[in-house]
Design an enzyme around this catalytic site. Sequence first.
Site, mmCIF file in Angstrom:
data_model
loop_
_atom_site.group_PDB
_atom_site.id
_atom_site.type_symbol
_atom_site.label_atom_id
_atom_site.label_comp_id
_atom_site.label_asym_id
_atom_site.label_seq_id
_atom_site.Cartn_x
_atom_site.Cartn_y
_atom_site.Cartn_z
ATOM 1 N N SER A 52 0.839 -1.219 0.000
ATOM 2 C CA SER A 52 0.000 0.000 0.000
ATOM 3 C C SER A 52 0.865 1.256 0.000
ATOM 4 C CB SER A 52 -0.908 0.051 1.228
ATOM 5 O OG SER A 52 -1.711 -1.075 1.282
ATOM 6 N N GLU A 142 -1.536 9.145 11.359
ATOM 7 C CA GLU A 142 -2.902 9.596 11.077
ATOM 8 C C GLU A 142 -3.849 8.936 12.064
ATOM 9 O OE1 GLU A 142 -4.983 10.269 6.989
ATOM 10 O OE2 GLU A 142 -5.528 8.263 7.656
#
Length: 268
Positions: A52, A142
């Site tokens: 990813s 995040e």
Amino acid sequence: MEVINWKEVLLPYEQAVDELIVKFKNIKKEYEMKGLHSPIEMVDGRVKAIASIIGKANKRNIPLDKVFDKLEDISGVRIICRFVEDIDKVVSLIRERSGKDMEVLEEEDYITNTKKSGYRSYHITINYPIIRVDGKMNIKAEVQIRTLAMNFWATIEHSLRYKYNGKIPDDLKNRLQVCAEAAFMLDNEMTTIRDELLEAQKIIQTKKNLVDEILNNIHNLYFYAKVEKMNEFNQKFIELYQEDNVDKLFEFNKQLEVMAQLYKVKYV
Ligand code: 0O2
């Protein structure tokens, strides 16, 4: 360009995720210990999969040697809340910590500004300092904050996105948008019965804390009271617990506390 030793490079990102999970889980524990509703229901985290990271870097035209500076979600933590209102509370808690053990860099409110896909969530990018053998290192992470319903939707949609390699067919996209609205309606409905649920949670938590206290008091009395007396206390506790009467349990706990005082005086 040098070959990336992913295992080594991702280690500090793992450390940041692990530490952040502990910190957010502890906020939940603190609320529960005080018998209060915790705005945090669940905490989860992950380091982004290598594939990813490479995929996102390609999509954004980021050279691999810059990826660790540019990508802000290699470390990701997800905080799940029961109610939409809890999200605001969690956001405030994180903002209050800014400048202490973390620093808020950016906020994205995908709840007010729902994504076209139907995605709702509140994102906060933070700088989180970790201490390693060779010193301090700042890690960007995040934090995604969302309700149980928003998470349910996002998890399903994420799997479909994966299945269709990011190109979900239009009819499925439309159905997912309908589902997103249904999930949001569910959240709004839950808000209307929030007070009832909070009251129920409070009763359960109060009883749990009281039972913990009683068992702790009985345990302490083992050092002072006779065996027959202890059997009597245990029996009484089981009866009252089965009767499920918080007032009586409260009275019983008061008696135990008085008893503890008496025994201590007698044997000191
Ligand atoms: P993963 O596998 O969760 O790590 P963008 O490139 O614009 O899509 P950007 O700019 O990195 O994303 O930031 P954004 O929009 O804040 O999205 C970051 C993460 O939010 C995503 O990470 C997802 O986890 C989540 N997200 C954003 N939009 C959606 C959506 O429409 N559906 C779902 N299910 N999740 C979403 P990654 O890297 O896409 O994936």
